[in-house]
Design a protein around this motif. Structure first.
Motif, short mmCIF file in Angstrom:
data_model
loop_
_atom_site.label_atom_id
_atom_site.label_comp_id
_atom_site.label_asym_id
_atom_site.label_seq_id
_atom_site.Cartn_x
_atom_site.Cartn_y
_atom_site.Cartn_z
N ASP A 32 28.18 39.44 38.73
CA ASP A 32 29.01 38.31 39.15
C ASP A 32 30.44 38.75 39.42
OD1 ASP A 32 26.85 36.56 38.93
OD2 ASP A 32 27.41 35.89 36.92
N ASP A 33 30.97 39.62 38.54
CA ASP A 33 32.32 40.14 38.74
C ASP A 33 32.40 40.91 40.06
OD1 ASP A 33 33.14 39.11 36.29
OD2 ASP A 33 32.76 40.99 35.23
N TRP A 34 31.39 41.74 40.33
CA TRP A 34 31.39 42.55 41.55
C TRP A 34 31.34 41.65 42.79
CZ3 TRP A 34 32.08 47.70 42.40
CH2 TRP A 34 31.87 48.13 43.70
N LEU A 35 30.48 40.66 42.78
CA LEU A 35 30.34 39.78 43.94
C LEU A 35 31.61 38.97 44.19
CD1 LEU A 35 26.67 38.56 43.42
CD2 LEU A 35 27.51 40.25 45.09
N LYS A 36 32.23 38.48 43.13
CA LYS A 36 33.48 37.74 43.28
C LYS A 36 34.58 38.67 43.79
CE LYS A 36 36.53 34.59 40.81
NZ LYS A 36 36.78 33.89 39.55
N ALA A 37 34.64 39.87 43.23
CA ALA A 37 35.64 40.84 43.66
C ALA A 37 35.44 41.22 45.13
CB ALA A 37 35.59 42.08 42.77
N GLU A 38 34.20 41.41 45.51
CA GLU A 38 33.88 41.75 46.90
C GLU A 38 34.38 40.66 47.84
OE1 GLU A 38 30.12 43.82 48.97
OE2 GLU A 38 29.66 41.98 47.89
N GLN A 39 34.16 39.42 47.48
CA GLN A 39 34.62 38.29 48.30
C GLN A 39 36.15 38.29 48.39
OE1 GLN A 39 34.02 34.39 46.57
NE2 GLN A 39 33.73 33.49 48.58
N GLN A 40 36.82 38.49 47.26
CA GLN A 40 38.28 38.48 47.24
C GLN A 40 38.86 39.64 48.05
OE1 GLN A 40 39.22 38.53 43.07
NE2 GLN A 40 39.04 36.32 42.86
N ILE A 41 38.29 40.83 47.89
CA ILE A 41 38.81 42.00 48.62
C ILE A 41 38.58 41.83 50.12
CG2 ILE A 41 38.45 44.48 49.03
CD1 ILE A 41 40.12 43.82 46.48
N ASP A 42 37.40 41.38 50.52
CA ASP A 42 37.14 41.18 51.95
C ASP A 42 38.10 40.14 52.54
OD1 ASP A 42 35.20 43.12 51.97
OD2 ASP A 42 33.52 41.71 51.88
N HIS A 43 38.36 39.08 51.79
CA HIS A 43 39.30 38.06 52.25
C HIS A 43 40.70 38.66 52.37
CE1 HIS A 43 42.19 34.72 51.63
NE2 HIS A 43 41.40 34.13 52.52
N MET A 44 41.11 39.42 51.36
CA MET A 44 42.43 40.04 51.38
C MET A 44 42.57 41.01 52.55
SD MET A 44 44.21 42.40 48.44
CE MET A 44 43.13 43.80 48.78
N LEU A 45 41.56 41.86 52.77
CA LEU A 45 41.63 42.84 53.86
C LEU A 45 41.67 42.16 55.22
CD1 LEU A 45 39.21 45.60 52.51
CD2 LEU A 45 41.70 45.74 52.73
N GLU A 46 40.92 41.09 55.38
CA GLU A 46 40.93 40.36 56.65
C GLU A 46 42.29 39.73 56.88
OE1 GLU A 46 40.02 38.74 60.29
OE2 GLU A 46 39.06 40.37 59.19
N THR A 47 42.88 39.16 55.84
CA THR A 47 44.20 38.54 55.97
C THR A 47 45.25 39.60 56.30
OG1 THR A 47 43.57 36.80 54.42
CG2 THR A 47 45.93 37.14 54.78
N ILE A 48 45.17 40.74 55.63
CA ILE A 48 46.09 41.84 55.90
C ILE A 48 45.96 42.29 57.35
CG2 ILE A 48 46.44 44.31 55.41
CD1 ILE A 48 45.89 43.62 52.45
N ARG A 49 44.74 42.43 57.82
CA ARG A 49 44.51 42.86 59.20
C ARG A 49 45.09 41.84 60.19
NH1 ARG A 49 41.78 41.79 63.33
NH2 ARG A 49 40.54 40.16 62.40
N ARG A 50 44.82 40.55 59.95
CA ARG A 50 45.31 39.51 60.86
C ARG A 50 46.84 39.44 60.88
NH1 ARG A 50 41.54 35.81 58.51
NH2 ARG A 50 43.34 34.87 57.54
#
Length: 76
Positions: A32-50
Motif C-alpha cells: 500500500d505504501d509503494w502504490l501510494k508513493a508511486e501515485q504521488q511521485i508520478d503526479h509530482m513528476l508530471e507537474t514538474i514536467r508541465r
C-alpha cells in the motif's frame, strides 16, 4: 525534468519509506505504501514536467521537500 526509470524507482522507494515512517511502521502494508508513493511521485513528476522545472531546481529542493510541495489532499 524527465526522470529515468531508475530515478523514478528510487524516488518511489524513498517516498514509500517516508509513508511507512509517517504511520509509525505500524498497521498497513509495504505494498500500500509503494502504490501510494508511486501515485504521488508520478503526479509530482508530471507537474514538474508541465511547469518546466529544471533538474537543477528539483535537486536543490530535495525529494523530501519536493514531496511536501507537491503533496495534494487527494493523494491521502
Amino acid at each position: 525534468m524527465v526522470a529515468t526509470a531508475d530515478e523514478r524507482s528510487e524516488m518511489i522507494a524513498v517516498a514509500a519509506y517516508y509513508l511507512a515512517e509517517h504511520r509509525g511502521f505500524g498497521s498497513g502494508s509495504a505494498t500500500d505504501d509503494w502504490l501510494k508513493a508511486e501515485q504521488q511521485i508520478d503526479h509530482m513528476l508530471e507537474t514538474i514536467r508541465r511547469q518546466g522545472i529544471s533538474r537543477l531546481q528539483f535537486e536543490r529542493a530535495g525529494l523530501r521537500n519536493a514531496l511536501r510541495l507537491w503533496h495534494s489532499p487527494q493523494s491521502q
